[in-house]
Design an enzyme around this catalytic site. Structure first.
Site, mmCIF file in Angstrom:
data_model
loop_
_atom_site.group_PDB
_atom_site.id
_atom_site.type_symbol
_atom_site.label_atom_id
_atom_site.label_comp_id
_atom_site.label_asym_id
_atom_site.label_seq_id
_atom_site.Cartn_x
_atom_site.Cartn_y
_atom_site.Cartn_z
ATOM 1 N N HIS A 93 0.830 -1.210 0.000
ATOM 2 C CA HIS A 93 0.000 0.000 0.000
ATOM 3 C C HIS A 93 0.860 1.254 0.000
ATOM 4 O O HIS A 93 2.084 1.217 0.166
ATOM 5 C CB HIS A 93 -0.958 -0.005 1.201
ATOM 6 N N CYS B 1 3.251 -4.894 6.684
ATOM 7 C CA CYS B 1 2.902 -4.593 5.296
ATOM 8 C C CYS B 1 4.104 -4.012 4.563
ATOM 9 O O CYS B 1 5.137 -3.710 5.150
ATOM 10 C CB CYS B 1 1.739 -3.604 5.253
#
Length: 316
Positions: free
Chosen positions: A104, A120
């Site tokens: 992301h 992440c």
């Protein structure tokens, strides 16, 4: 509101390889040169998944839902953070097959290239936007601890080379001796020309620069030289490329420069009007010096990835 793209396209035309050692994401595209982007990875102590997965979902303007562990560690976190400048996912997210793990964007560009996430893989806004547009749901993703396997490219399918046909050899009677000529190699000493010096190309924006950090780069000779050397490496490389490759390489290098500007804005931030404070100016100069040293190294590596070969020390 989240927008989800859930349709796959059958056979994968792309692959993603994330190298934890390099802290880079490599996008391998069928019929194109591979692209490489810096990423932030899990901070020390956070388990980072390794191996193979796929892009399960694509979300534009995602809502962030902190995990239970994140809310226990920081009780002030809300149950959900809607799209906007406070959203740590940025404007694009690609959810992977592992629970609560995604590729992301970020609202903290200075974190890219570091070990700071909760597991992440963060990317700069422009990079994740390009990745989001290129890949589809179902794209294979591999996370490796070491460097990405070389070559980082999707090989085109080629036909096997034809089997060589051996020429017919006439039989030689056993009584006739066979004389094999001895070839003595002649070694000719070759002197390699010294590499051309890297030109120092000043920033064309210096005449109109108003941002404190850019003005400091333009007026402090050491910083000007480092910045100009990085620009010189790029220009020397582009000048040696054939015309059909120059535009694509130039675009890639411009994108790298924009990412660098985002990074120094986050890392070396100076409030406008305070740059005359000696302590503030000294801290900013030191931060910029370190960042520009890394910039020269990054440009050297990027030029090599794009097909050039160059070597330079960060201080000369």
């Amino acid at each position: 509101m989240d927008r989800t793209d859930a349709e796959g396209s059958g056979a994968a035309k792309h692959r993603i390889v994330i190298s934890l050692k390099e802290r880079r994401l490599h996008l391998l595209e069928d019929g194109r040169e591979a692209r490489s982007f810096p990423v932030a990875i899990g901070r020390p102590g956070v388990a980072i998944p390794l191996g193979d997965t796929v892009v399960m979902r694509k979300r534009r303007n995602p809502t962030w839902h902190p995990t239970a562990n994140q809310r226990r560690a920081k009780p002030s976190l809300p149950p959900a953070v809607p799209p906007g400048p406070a959203n740590p996912l940025g404007r694009h997210a690609l959810d992977l097959g592992w629970t609560a793990i995604a590729i992301h964007g970020t609202n903290e560009p200075g974190s890219i290239g570091r070990r700071v996430s909760s597991g992440c893989f963060r990317m700069l806004p422009a990079d994740v936007e390009a990745l989001f547009a290129a890949v589809e749901v179902g794209t294979p993703v591999r996370v490796v601890a070491g460097e990405a396997p070389a070559p980082v490219a999707v090989a085109k399918r080629t036909e096997p080379p034809p089997t060589p046909v051996r020429p017919a050899v006439a039989a030689v009677p056993a009584s006739v001796p066979v004389v094999v000529p001895v070839v003595v190699p002649v070694v000719v000493p070759v002197s390699m020309p010294a590499p051309a010096p890297v030109p120092i190309i000043p920033d064309p924006r210096c005449g109109t620069a108003t941002a404190p950090l850019r003005r400091m780069i333009c007026t402090v000779p050491e910083l000007t030289a480092l910045d100009g050397r990085a620009r010189g490496l790029q220009e020397r490389f582009l000048a040696g490329l054939p015309a059909e490759r120059r535009d694509a390489a130039s675009y890639a290098l411009v994108q790298e420069e924009r990412r660098f500007d985002d990074r120094i804005t986050a890392l070396c931030w100076v409030r406008k009007g305070t740059e005359d404070d000696p302590a503030v100016a000294a801290a900013a100069r030191n931060c910029l010096r370190n960042a520009l040293d890394g910039r020269v190294e990054d440009v050297t590596r990027r030029v090599a990835e794009l097909g050039g070969v160059t070597a330079v020390t960060s201080r000369r």
